[in-house]
Design a protein around this motif. Structure first.
Motif, PDB file in Angstrom:
ATOM      1  N   ARG A  22       0.831  -1.191   0.000  1.00 31.51           N
ATOM      2  CA  ARG A  22       0.000   0.000   0.000  1.00 31.51           C
ATOM      3  C   ARG A  22       0.869   1.247   0.000  1.00 31.51           C
ATOM      4  NH1 ARG A  22      -3.966   1.412   4.990  1.00 31.51           N
ATOM      5  NH2 ARG A  22      -1.952   1.959   5.877  1.00 31.51           N
ATOM      6  N   THR A  23       0.363   2.285  -0.626  1.00 28.65           N
ATOM      7  CA  THR A  23       1.016   3.587  -0.636  1.00 28.65           C
ATOM      8  C   THR A  23      -0.055   4.665  -0.611  1.00 28.65           C
ATOM      9  OG1 THR A  23       2.655   4.967  -1.762  1.00 28.65           O
ATOM     10  CG2 THR A  23       1.094   3.777  -3.136  1.00 28.65           C
ATOM     11  N   SER A  24       0.330   5.869  -0.271  1.00 32.29           N
ATOM     12  CA  SER A  24      -0.619   6.980  -0.195  1.00 32.29           C
ATOM     13  C   SER A  24      -0.602   7.780  -1.499  1.00 32.29           C
ATOM     14  CB  SER A  24      -0.270   7.906   0.975  1.00 32.29           C
ATOM     15  OG  SER A  24       1.037   8.424   0.827  1.00 32.29           O
ATOM     16  N   LEU A  25      -1.752   8.366  -1.818  1.00 27.16           N
ATOM     17  CA  LEU A  25      -1.887   9.224  -2.993  1.00 27.16           C
ATOM     18  C   LEU A  25      -1.692  10.666  -2.542  1.00 27.16           C
ATOM     19  CD1 LEU A  25      -5.007   7.571  -4.666  1.00 27.16           C
ATOM     20  CD2 LEU A  25      -2.617   7.271  -5.284  1.00 27.16           C
ATOM     21  N   LYS A  26      -0.485  11.182  -2.716  1.00 31.18           N
ATOM     22  CA  LYS A  26      -0.134  12.525  -2.273  1.00 31.18           C
ATOM     23  C   LYS A  26      -0.167  13.496  -3.451  1.00 31.18           C
ATOM     24  CE  LYS A  26       2.851  10.834   1.446  1.00 31.18           C
ATOM     25  NZ  LYS A  26       4.222  10.857   2.026  1.00 31.18           N
ATOM     26  N   GLY A  27      -0.582  14.692  -3.165  1.00 31.54           N
ATOM     27  CA  GLY A  27      -0.610  15.719  -4.194  1.00 31.54           C
ATOM     28  C   GLY A  27      -1.846  15.713  -5.060  1.00 31.54           C
ATOM     29  N   LEU A  28      -2.959  15.181  -4.567  1.00 29.54           N
ATOM     30  CA  LEU A  28      -4.194  15.191  -5.341  1.00 29.54           C
ATOM     31  C   LEU A  28      -4.779  16.607  -5.388  1.00 29.54           C
ATOM     32  CD1 LEU A  28      -5.948  11.944  -4.038  1.00 29.54           C
ATOM     33  CD2 LEU A  28      -4.800  12.255  -6.230  1.00 29.54           C
ATOM     34  N   THR A  29      -5.315  16.970  -6.509  1.00 33.87           N
ATOM     35  CA  THR A  29      -5.989  18.260  -6.650  1.00 33.87           C
ATOM     36  C   THR A  29      -7.444  18.136  -6.214  1.00 33.87           C
ATOM     37  OG1 THR A  29      -6.623  17.818  -8.941  1.00 33.87           O
ATOM     38  CG2 THR A  29      -4.465  18.836  -8.565  1.00 33.87           C
ATOM     39  N   GLY A  30      -8.114  19.273  -6.115  1.00 30.95           N
ATOM     40  CA  GLY A  30      -9.529  19.249  -5.765  1.00 30.95           C
ATOM     41  C   GLY A  30     -10.366  18.516  -6.795  1.00 30.95           C
ATOM     42  N   GLN A  31     -10.013  18.650  -8.074  1.00 34.75           N
ATOM     43  CA  GLN A  31     -10.742  17.941  -9.120  1.00 34.75           C
ATOM     44  C   GLN A  31     -10.524  16.442  -9.006  1.00 34.75           C
ATOM     45  OE1 GLN A  31     -12.949  19.044 -11.059  1.00 34.75           O
ATOM     46  NE2 GLN A  31     -13.221  17.339 -12.513  1.00 34.75           N
ATOM     47  N   ASP A  32      -9.292  16.024  -8.653  1.00 37.05           N
ATOM     48  CA  ASP A  32      -9.016  14.596  -8.486  1.00 37.05           C
ATOM     49  C   ASP A  32      -9.893  13.997  -7.389  1.00 37.05           C
ATOM     50  OD1 ASP A  32      -7.123  14.807 -10.436  1.00 37.05           O
ATOM     51  OD2 ASP A  32      -5.419  14.939  -9.059  1.00 37.05           O
ATOM     52  N   GLU A  33      -9.961  14.668  -6.257  1.00 38.26           N
ATOM     53  CA  GLU A  33     -10.773  14.148  -5.158  1.00 38.26           C
ATOM     54  C   GLU A  33     -12.256  14.143  -5.528  1.00 38.26           C
ATOM     55  OE1 GLU A  33     -10.102  15.746  -1.353  1.00 38.26           O
ATOM     56  OE2 GLU A  33      -7.911  15.615  -1.442  1.00 38.26           O
ATOM     57  N   LYS A  34     -12.696  15.133  -6.251  1.00 39.71           N
ATOM     58  CA  LYS A  34     -14.091  15.164  -6.681  1.00 39.71           C
ATOM     59  C   LYS A  34     -14.413  13.975  -7.579  1.00 39.71           C
ATOM     60  CE  LYS A  34     -17.391  17.901  -9.363  1.00 39.71           C
ATOM     61  NZ  LYS A  34     -17.607  19.150 -10.154  1.00 39.71           N
ATOM     62  N   VAL A  35     -13.522  13.678  -8.529  1.00 35.70           N
ATOM     63  CA  VAL A  35     -13.745  12.545  -9.429  1.00 35.70           C
ATOM     64  C   VAL A  35     -13.733  11.232  -8.655  1.00 35.70           C
ATOM     65  CG1 VAL A  35     -12.748  11.256 -11.353  1.00 35.70           C
ATOM     66  CG2 VAL A  35     -12.866  13.744 -11.454  1.00 35.70           C
ATOM     67  N   LEU A  36     -12.809  11.078  -7.720  1.00 31.03           N
ATOM     68  CA  LEU A  36     -12.747   9.837  -6.943  1.00 31.03           C
ATOM     69  C   LEU A  36     -14.007   9.646  -6.103  1.00 31.03           C
ATOM     70  CD1 LEU A  36      -9.024   9.842  -5.729  1.00 31.03           C
ATOM     71  CD2 LEU A  36     -10.038   8.421  -7.505  1.00 31.03           C
ATOM     72  N   ARG A  37     -14.515  10.721  -5.530  1.00 29.48           N
ATOM     73  CA  ARG A  37     -15.734  10.604  -4.738  1.00 29.48           C
ATOM     74  C   ARG A  37     -16.939  10.244  -5.615  1.00 29.48           C
ATOM     75  NH1 ARG A  37     -15.244  12.968   0.420  1.00 29.48           N
ATOM     76  NH2 ARG A  37     -13.235  14.029   0.737  1.00 29.48           N
ATOM     77  N   LEU A  38     -17.030  10.870  -6.800  1.00 29.37           N
ATOM     78  CA  LEU A  38     -18.163  10.573  -7.684  1.00 29.37           C
ATOM     79  C   LEU A  38     -18.108   9.134  -8.188  1.00 29.37           C
ATOM     80  CD1 LEU A  38     -18.371  13.883  -9.766  1.00 29.37           C
ATOM     81  CD2 LEU A  38     -19.928  13.106  -7.967  1.00 29.37           C
ATOM     82  N   VAL A  39     -16.929   8.691  -8.592  1.00 25.65           N
ATOM     83  CA  VAL A  39     -16.797   7.317  -9.086  1.00 25.65           C
ATOM     84  C   VAL A  39     -17.075   6.324  -7.967  1.00 25.65           C
ATOM     85  CG1 VAL A  39     -15.203   5.631 -10.061  1.00 25.65           C
ATOM     86  CG2 VAL A  39     -15.195   7.981 -10.899  1.00 25.65           C
ATOM     87  N   GLY A  40     -16.511   6.587  -6.768  1.00 23.78           N
ATOM     88  CA  GLY A  40     -16.748   5.677  -5.647  1.00 23.78           C
ATOM     89  C   GLY A  40     -18.203   5.620  -5.242  1.00 23.78           C
ATOM     90  N   GLY A  41     -18.882   6.779  -5.233  1.00 23.77           N
ATOM     91  CA  GLY A  41     -20.289   6.780  -4.869  1.00 23.77           C
ATOM     92  C   GLY A  41     -21.161   6.053  -5.880  1.00 23.77           C
ATOM     93  N   LEU A  42     -20.911   6.279  -7.190  1.00 19.51           N
ATOM     94  CA  LEU A  42     -21.700   5.611  -8.217  1.00 19.51           C
ATOM     95  C   LEU A  42     -21.511   4.102  -8.171  1.00 19.51           C
ATOM     96  CD1 LEU A  42     -23.472   5.608 -10.766  1.00 19.51           C
ATOM     97  CD2 LEU A  42     -21.378   5.986 -12.106  1.00 19.51           C
ATOM     98  N   LEU A  43     -20.259   3.660  -8.141  1.00 20.15           N
ATOM     99  CA  LEU A  43     -20.000   2.220  -8.111  1.00 20.15           C
ATOM    100  C   LEU A  43     -20.441   1.600  -6.792  1.00 20.15           C
ATOM    101  CD1 LEU A  43     -16.471   2.119  -9.786  1.00 20.15           C
ATOM    102  CD2 LEU A  43     -18.688   1.686 -10.838  1.00 20.15           C
ATOM    103  N   GLY A  44     -20.394   2.386  -5.703  1.00 19.63           N
ATOM    104  CA  GLY A  44     -20.874   1.860  -4.431  1.00 19.63           C
ATOM    105  C   GLY A  44     -22.365   1.595  -4.443  1.00 19.63           C
ATOM    106  N   SER A  45     -23.118   2.474  -5.077  1.00 16.04           N
ATOM    107  CA  SER A  45     -24.565   2.235  -5.185  1.00 16.04           C
ATOM    108  C   SER A  45     -24.854   1.010  -6.035  1.00 16.04           C
ATOM    109  CB  SER A  45     -25.249   3.472  -5.769  1.00 16.04           C
ATOM    110  OG  SER A  45     -24.797   3.725  -7.099  1.00 16.04           O
ATOM    111  N   LEU A  46     -24.074   0.823  -7.112  1.00 14.00           N
ATOM    112  CA  LEU A  46     -24.248  -0.386  -7.930  1.00 14.00           C
ATOM    113  C   LEU A  46     -23.889  -1.636  -7.147  1.00 14.00           C
ATOM    114  CD1 LEU A  46     -22.768   0.842 -11.345  1.00 14.00           C
ATOM    115  CD2 LEU A  46     -25.170   0.767 -10.632  1.00 14.00           C
ATOM    116  N   ALA A  47     -22.830  -1.558  -6.328  1.00 11.22           N
ATOM    117  CA  ALA A  47     -22.445  -2.717  -5.520  1.00 11.22           C
ATOM    118  C   ALA A  47     -23.519  -3.049  -4.493  1.00 11.22           C
ATOM    119  CB  ALA A  47     -21.106  -2.447  -4.839  1.00 11.22           C
ATOM    120  N   SER A  48     -24.148  -2.045  -3.895  1.00 10.68           N
ATOM    121  CA  SER A  48     -25.224  -2.300  -2.933  1.00 10.68           C
ATOM    122  C   SER A  48     -26.405  -2.973  -3.613  1.00 10.68           C
ATOM    123  CB  SER A  48     -25.660  -0.980  -2.282  1.00 10.68           C
ATOM    124  OG  SER A  48     -24.596  -0.375  -1.601  1.00 10.68           O
TER     125      SER A  48
END
Length: 542
Positions: A22-48
């Motif tokens: 494991r490693t950490s994702l350092k230096g993410l921009t605000g847009q990067d975090e926004k995309v990760l949250r949107l993708v995680g939320g969408l796929l999480g709803s599909l997984a549920s």
């Protein structure tokens, strides 16, 4: 001896079949975090939604239903994301089934203990390994009510298992219960909501051999560039062709980094998982892949030069070296760890103690013998009653975590692990080895003696020691040491024959003026010759 259970044979523990780093994702921009949250939320709803469909299918699930679920998910994501989701939900359902079976076994064990204690008179004393009757009529009545509750619960659990029903909470049941008691969990409603949403995100993809960098969905190049294949509804957020989004940061795996680079460069399968730690406010990337099975050495080869017996306790590991004949060598070693504090701190303490143990065993080129412990039936309150401190003690021992860490870490160092049956090792070790191994300069503990017993069982030697010779001399005047002779040896109840050689320091057969006189050792000339000789307290042979 008729009440003792059969002891299983020792075995060489196979090595791990997969690794993770494991490693950490350092230096993410605000847009990067926004995309990760949107993708995680969408796929999480599909997984549920897919997990609900899998639980509804129950035992009637088959490959056609699996394919149908995957086709439904592909419409809202992609075929690869759908494959990862369906596999993850099926694994989660299977894990819930295994937990359901373990819960049924624990309920049955509790019912058996309560029924036995209720059948005994009030105040009856127990025996070794079995509790007695309850202390008062009030406790007897309370336990009789609990027996009915457990029986009803067991009936419901068995009915659910036969019907294929499981109860799964995406995000964790513990976190779900914290919502109803935020003050005790020391969380606000906003903090709990953030943790709950982060736990239910889905950002993991299985690897594919032959594809670019070993994974077509979450791709990490050898120089550390991370890109994600966006689901179809979020394709408009892509910053690269073909619906891909490249993060602004670069990653590097410090642990197993060279091995990971070799796999990525050869386009071999690597699975990735991205998750968010709400408490630290950090994003992490975990890479995992399968490894070829480690070839285990035969048990005879592991025993050849002796080994290290290890006894696991609540706050330390007790270890002692043994030679090939089962005799302790040198002094015992103790490797301490502290299991208080947070989970990462406890995990680090266990790893630190294990690496010190492995380095010590590696310097002597020896295998490690450890007990195959399982405390699932020991932690129930029905067996140990009011002994809350003892139940808390054995519940806090990191048995499974220590065993998993030890096997994986030993495989990296090329050290063999031998698992033995834990039956009676502590009891027999204290009975037969604690006192003989104690001297003026060394105080042997029960745990050190248990380590010797574990090592001897792994070597195939009996744990119980041979009886010592008579104290006043080496003759049979104090009685024959029949414990050393097997029951089938003729003449074992008689006196020992005169054996010339270094054991008695006597002349060879047929030599000396009194060679045929069996009473010569009682005369003064021979008495002085034998006064300085004394047999070693430790056995010279297994």
């Amino acid at each position: 001896m008729g009440g003792l259970r059969e002891v299983a044979a020792p075995l060489v523990v196979p090595g791990p079949t997969g690794v993770a780093t494991r490693t950490s994702l350092k230096g993410l921009t605000g847009q990067d975090e926004k995309v990760l949250r949107l993708v995680g939320g969408l796929l999480g709803s599909l997984a549920s939604r897919d997990l609900k469909a899998r639980c509804v299918a129950g035992l009637d699930h088959h490959t056609d239903q699996w394919a149908q679920r995957k086709r439904v998910l592909t419409q809202d994501s992609s075929s690869r994301w759908a494959g990862s989701i369906t596999k993850a939900t099926h694994d989660q359902w299977a894990l819930a089934r295994r937990g359901q079976l373990a819960h049924i076994q624990n309920l049955q064990a509790g019912i058996d203990v309560i029924a036995r204690r209720l059948s005994l008179p009030v105040g009856a004393k127990g025996s070794k390994g079995a509790p007695g009757g309850y202390r008062s009529r009030q406790e007897w009545f309370a336990k009789s009510r609990r027996l009915h509750l457990l029986e009803d619960q067991l009936e419901r659990e068995r009915a659910d298992r036969e019907a294929g029903r499981v109860r799964v909470v995406r995000g964790g049941r513990k976190l779900l219960r914290n919502r109803h008691n935020l003050e005790a969990a020391r969380l606000t409603a906003t903090q709990w909501r953030q943790r709950w949403e982060a736990r239910r995100w889905f950002l993991q993809a299985d690897g594919e051999s032959g594809k670019g960098c070993g994974n077509e969905t979450i791709r990490v190049t050898a120089d550390g560039e991370v890109s994600i294949k966006l689901p179809a509804p979020l394709a408009g957020l892509a910053n690269r062709p073909h619906g891909r989004y490249v993060l602004a940061c670069r990653v590097r795996f410090r642990h197993r980094g060279r091995e990971w680079v070799d796999r990525v460069s050869a386009n071999r399968a690597v699975a990735y998982r991205i998750h968010y730690d709400v408490g630290r406010g950090r994003w992490y990337l975990t890479a995992s892949w399968q490894t070829p099975p480690v070839e285990t050495v035969p048990l005879e080869a592991a025993r050849a030069g002796g080994l290290v017996g290890v006894d696991m306790n609540a706050d330390h590991l007790a270890a002692w070296r043994l030679d090939a004949h089962g005799n302790p060598v040198g002094n015992p070693r103790r490797f301490d760890y502290d299991l208080t504090g947070s989970a990462p701190h406890r995990d680090a303490q266990v790893r630190h103690a294990l690496i010190r143990l492995l380095h010590w065993a590696g310097r002597h080129h020896l295998a490690i013998a450890i007990e195959d412990l399982d405390f699932r039936a020991e932690t129930t309150r029905e067996k140990h009653g009011r002994r809350k401190r003892f139940r808390k003690l054995i519940s806090g021992m990191p048995v499974s975590k220590l065993r998993a860490h030890l096997v994986s870490m030993a495989a990296e160092l090329g050290i063999t692990i031998v698992a033995v049956d834990p039956a009676y090792t502590s009891r027999w070790g204290a009975q037969h080895w604690q006192k003989p191994l104690t001297c003026k300069t060394r105080k042997t503990t029960r745990h050190d003696a248990a380590a010797v017993a574990i090592g001897r069982r792994a070597l195939g030697c009996p744990i119980r020691r041979r009886t010592q010779p008579p104290l006043h001399d080496q003759s049979d005047r104090a009685g024959h040491r029949s414990v050393q002779a097997a029951s089938g040896i003729p003449g074992r109840e008689g006196t020992r024959p005169r054996t010339p050689g270094p054991r008695t320091r006597s002349a060879g057969a047929g030599y000396g003026a009194k060679a045929g006189d069996q009473c010569a050792h009682n005369r003064s000339g021979h008495t002085a010759e034998h006064e300085s000789w004394q047999q070693d307290s430790l056995p010279l042979s297994p």
